[in-house]
Design an enzyme around this catalytic site. Structure first.
Site, PDB file in Angstrom:
ATOM      1  CE  LYS A  32      -0.685   0.584   4.983  1.00  0.00           C
ATOM      2  NZ  LYS A  32       0.060   1.851   5.056  1.00  0.00           N
ATOM      3  CB  THR A  33       4.009   2.263   1.710  1.00  0.00           C
ATOM      4  OG1 THR A  33       3.495   1.955   3.007  1.00  0.00           O
ATOM      5  CG2 THR A  33       4.852   3.523   1.800  1.00  0.00           C
ATOM      6  CG  ASP A 216      -0.858   5.171   4.838  1.00  0.00           C
ATOM      7  OD1 ASP A 216      -1.497   4.175   4.447  1.00  0.00           O
ATOM      8  OD2 ASP A 216       0.294   5.095   5.287  1.00  0.00           O
ATOM      9  CD  GLU A 217      -1.988   2.088   8.244  1.00  0.00           C
ATOM     10  OE1 GLU A 217      -3.057   1.442   8.278  1.00  0.00           O
ATOM     11  OE2 GLU A 217      -0.868   1.552   8.218  1.00  0.00           O
ATOM     12  CD  GLN A 247      -3.531  -4.799   8.359  1.00  0.00           C
ATOM     13  OE1 GLN A 247      -2.527  -4.740   9.064  1.00  0.00           O
ATOM     14  NE2 GLN A 247      -3.479  -4.638   7.043  1.00  0.00           N
ATOM     15  NE  ARG A 593       1.148  -7.653  11.258  1.00  0.00           N
ATOM     16  CZ  ARG A 593       0.937  -6.840  10.231  1.00  0.00           C
ATOM     17  NH1 ARG A 593       1.830  -5.938   9.918  1.00  0.00           N
ATOM     18  NH2 ARG A 593      -0.142  -6.936   9.485  1.00  0.00           N
TER      19      ARG A 593
END
Length: 715
Positions: A32-33, A216-217, A247, A593
């Site tokens: 995503k970044t 973002d987020e 998330q 993770r």
């Protein structure tokens, strides 16, 4: 086209969307970044916007810096002037520019969380409020919660006498902050929101400036943050929201996962693009995560996959006690180390901080180096807070919180009784503690004179000023006399280094009257940086952290311990609205993770909060398909009825974009098609009668069209 190389079809579609509102559901490890930064670079490189027309919002300074570093590598431009940062950082920037309209002093200071708590304690004491009936930390949570809802004290409904008194204290706290010229973190956003709401000309100015708003987020936004974003997204602007509702794990901080659905509905979002190709984890890990999260009902829905293969099965261990669980983890880590696994790539995750003690003891006894992630950051350390308080008094003598912190540190004979006298005098005169001290004489007046001497040096370069203040304040001498003060002295020296680095990287040209503008900016930087989590530095060490702290990180090997009913999922989640769904999202975050190997463990008995607890396995273990798991304890395997055969997902085909040129059209050009509407050219190939273009039509999707037939109009 170099910007678009290596993007998969969904990433390409997101990056090259025409100007329209879009929601990008970006699964864990889906890049995503890269999508967010490439989107910005693509829009600038294809002349669809200038660097000044972008507003990009992140949640941490680390993420903002990473985004700017990537853009610097992608584009031959200076990105420092771009509006890319955290909600708090961007609001600070806007309020510094329009401080008069916001009703703030030019040199207003920012209270971090601990400073805010100190200010609340001081308020309660000055009003003779019983701090057992109104605990300062609970009042802090109440005040911040109201601000995050966009509510001033006058708008808060009080249904009982207790709440009414808390509302009155909220009002008194606001008055105290206004008198002292300080703002807390929540106030930054609320004050900025109020300014834009009431000042139509200013609001229109920023709406016309920012043609693209990227977030973002997005799943972590609270009510006020979403309202702030909507204020800045004008009628001609497009919001590009990137997030993952699976998330969303920060409801306790005010995050509202419902903002994603509200955005989709309110902005009539035609494009919801799902990034499901995971580049982090092996297939068994992703299949387990998908199986767990699908039990949540209120989700937008996606399914992670990888072409990296199934990988190893997920290992599950049942221990008799938490001590046995810790010993087993230690032995397994030793075996991993013998197999060549780096300790820094092994993480031990737990739901509650209280669980770490047993793990730490076992690791210490075994001589295994470890680091607890999320410890005190540099700007939160006691000696640094003291030095910053002196610097803040130079910038703003009316800052009573900073005054109270250092007026008698190092000790200079100004005790609690003397401070009470000062508080009474300040209250009677309607002045700050600093101003009252100047009138009283004695040791308090000597402290005022000390600050005045420091201020005489305010014109010095920032690193020299910091060093001078550390010396003149007596902090250096104080810690030199302390046998255990060497680390604190080293930290004070590092503060001087931090000031030098700040000037080199972010230095401000000019001055604010007698003060260096660098000092004002550095103090804001220190306050904004305080409280963010960071991994430690140093030797190869195991990483210990809560599941909340693990978000955004990844490791080759992950141990997730304490998977028991009442612990994970937490017992409180069973009585809270949507609590279990939030716990399941937290489990999903923890599982994703892991890159290569995942361990899940639980204990039949556990000592927590001084009591022995007898536990059942977490329901989350049972939600994982049995074929994905390798059971290390036959008892648990028999209980859940495990078949012997493992399953895996077949590899997915990879994607490589095609290229071409010589068509008379250019990549990034806006075009209109009679059937599909407006779009952006993202690829060209062939020539003459065979020329064709790949065009992203947003809601109509990605199309390859023959240019000799399509009859495109330029936009």
């Amino acid at each position: 086209m170099n910007l678009l190389e290596g993007l998969n079809p969904e990433q390409l579609a997101a990056v090259t969307l025409p100007r329209q509102h879009a929601l990008i559901l970006a699964g864990a490890g889906s890049g995503k970044t890269r999508v967010l930064t490439t989107r910005i670079a693509w829009l600038i490189a294809t002349n669809q916007m200038t660097p000044q027309q972008v507003l990009a919002v992140t949640f941490t300074n680390k993420a903002a810096k990473e985004m700017m570093a990537r853009l610097t590598a992608m584009l031959p431009i200076n990105v420092r002037g771009m509006w890319i940062g955290t909600f708090h950082g961007l609001c600070n920037r806007l309020l510094r520019t329009h401080y008069r309209d916001a009703g703030l002093p030019q040199l207003f200071q920012i209270l971090d969380s601990s400073d805010q708590l100190s200010a609340i304690k001081r308020l309660l004491k000055s009003l003779n409020v019983d701090d057992e009936k109104y605990p300062p930390r609970e009042l802090q949570h109440f005040i911040n919660g109201q601000k995050e809802q966009g509510l001033r004290s006058s708008a808060v409904e009080a249904w009982d006498a207790y709440t009414k008194r808390r509302v009155e204290l909220y009002e008194a706290y606001d008055a105290q902050c206004n008198k002292e010229g300080v703002v807390d973190f929540a106030e930054l956003l609320l004050r900025c929101f109020e300014l834009l709401t009431r000042n139509e000309a200013l609001r229109r100015h920023y709406q016309e400036r920012f043609r693209y708003v990227l977030v973002d987020e997005f799943q972590d936004t609270n009510v006020l943050q979403y309202k702030w974003l909507k204020l800045l997204t004008g009628p001609e602007a497009a919001m590009f929201a990137v997030g993952d509702d699976d998330q969303s794990i920060y409801a306790f901080r005010g995050a509202d996962v419902g903002n994603m659905r509200d955005f989709e509905r309110e902005y009539k979002v035609a494009n919801v693009i799902r990034l499901e190709h995971n580049y982090r984890s092996h297939g068994n890990i992703l299949d387990a995560a998908n199986a767990i999260i699908k039990n949540n009902e209120n989700r937008l829905g996606k399914n992670l996959w990888t072409d990296a293969g199934a990988g190893e099965p997920i290992r599950v261990f049942e221990a008799n006690s938490d001590l046995d669980e810790a010993r087993w983890i230690v032995e397994e880590i030793k075996a991993l180390a013998r197999d060549g696994h780096a300790r820094a790539e092994i993480a031990l995750l737990y739901r509650s901080n209280a669980q770490s003690r047993v793990l730490e003891h076992a690791l210490f006894s075994a001589g295994l180096p470890y680091r607890v992630y999320g410890g005190l950051r540099f700007f939160e350390r006691q000696e640094i807070k003291h030095a910053l308080a002196y610097l803040r008094l130079i910038a703003n003598p009316d800052d009573d919180t900073s005054f109270a912190r250092v007026v008698n540190f190092p000790t200079r004979g100004i005790g609690a009784r003397s401070i009470e006298v000062l508080q009474d005098a300040a209250k009677a005169a309607g002045s700050s503690l600093f101003a009252a001290s100047a009138q009283t004489g004695g040791k308090a007046a000597a402290f005022v004179a000390l600050i005045a001497r420091m201020k005489e040096s305010a014109h010095l370069p920032l690193p020299e000023l910091v060093d001078h203040v550390v010396e003149l304040s007596g902090l250096r001498e104080h810690y030199q006399a302390d046998k255990e003060g060497q680390d604190r002295l080293a930290n004070l020296d590092e503060l001087v280094n931090a000031a030098a680095s700040f000037v080199a990287e972010e230095g401000v040209v000019g001055a604010e009257g007698e003060l260096s503008a660098d000092l004002i900016a550095f103090l804001a930087h220190a306050a904004l940086e305080a409280g963010e989590h960071q991994a430690g530095e140093g030797d190869d060490a195991l990483q210990l952290m809560t599941t909340h702290s693990a978000k955004g990180l990844e490791f080759n090997v992950v141990f997730l311990s304490g998977l028991e009913e009442g612990l994970f999922p937490h017992e409180n989640s069973l009585v809270e609205r949507d609590g279990l769904e939030e716990e399941r999202r937290l489990m999903y975050v923890a599982v994703t993770r892991a890159r290569q190997r995942l361990y899940l463990s639980h204990a039949q008995t556990r000592m927590l909060h001084g009591q022995t607890r007898y536990n059942l396995p977490s329901r989350f273990i049972e939600e994982i398909p049995a074929g994905l798991v390798k059971w290390l304890t036959p008892k648990l395997a028999q209980h859940l009825g495990v078949p012997s055969r493992l399953t895996s997902e077949a590899p997915r085909p990879s994607y490589a974009p095609r290229s071409g040129g010589g068509t008379g059209y250019r990549i990034g050009q806006g075009v209109r098609h009679a059937k599909f509407g407006e779009g952006i050219i993202v690829n060209l190939e062939g020539g003459g009668e065979d020329a064709r273009a790949q065009i992203n039509f947003g809601g109509a999707g990605m199309k390859w069209l023959a240019l000799s037939v399509a009859k495109l109009e330029s936009v």
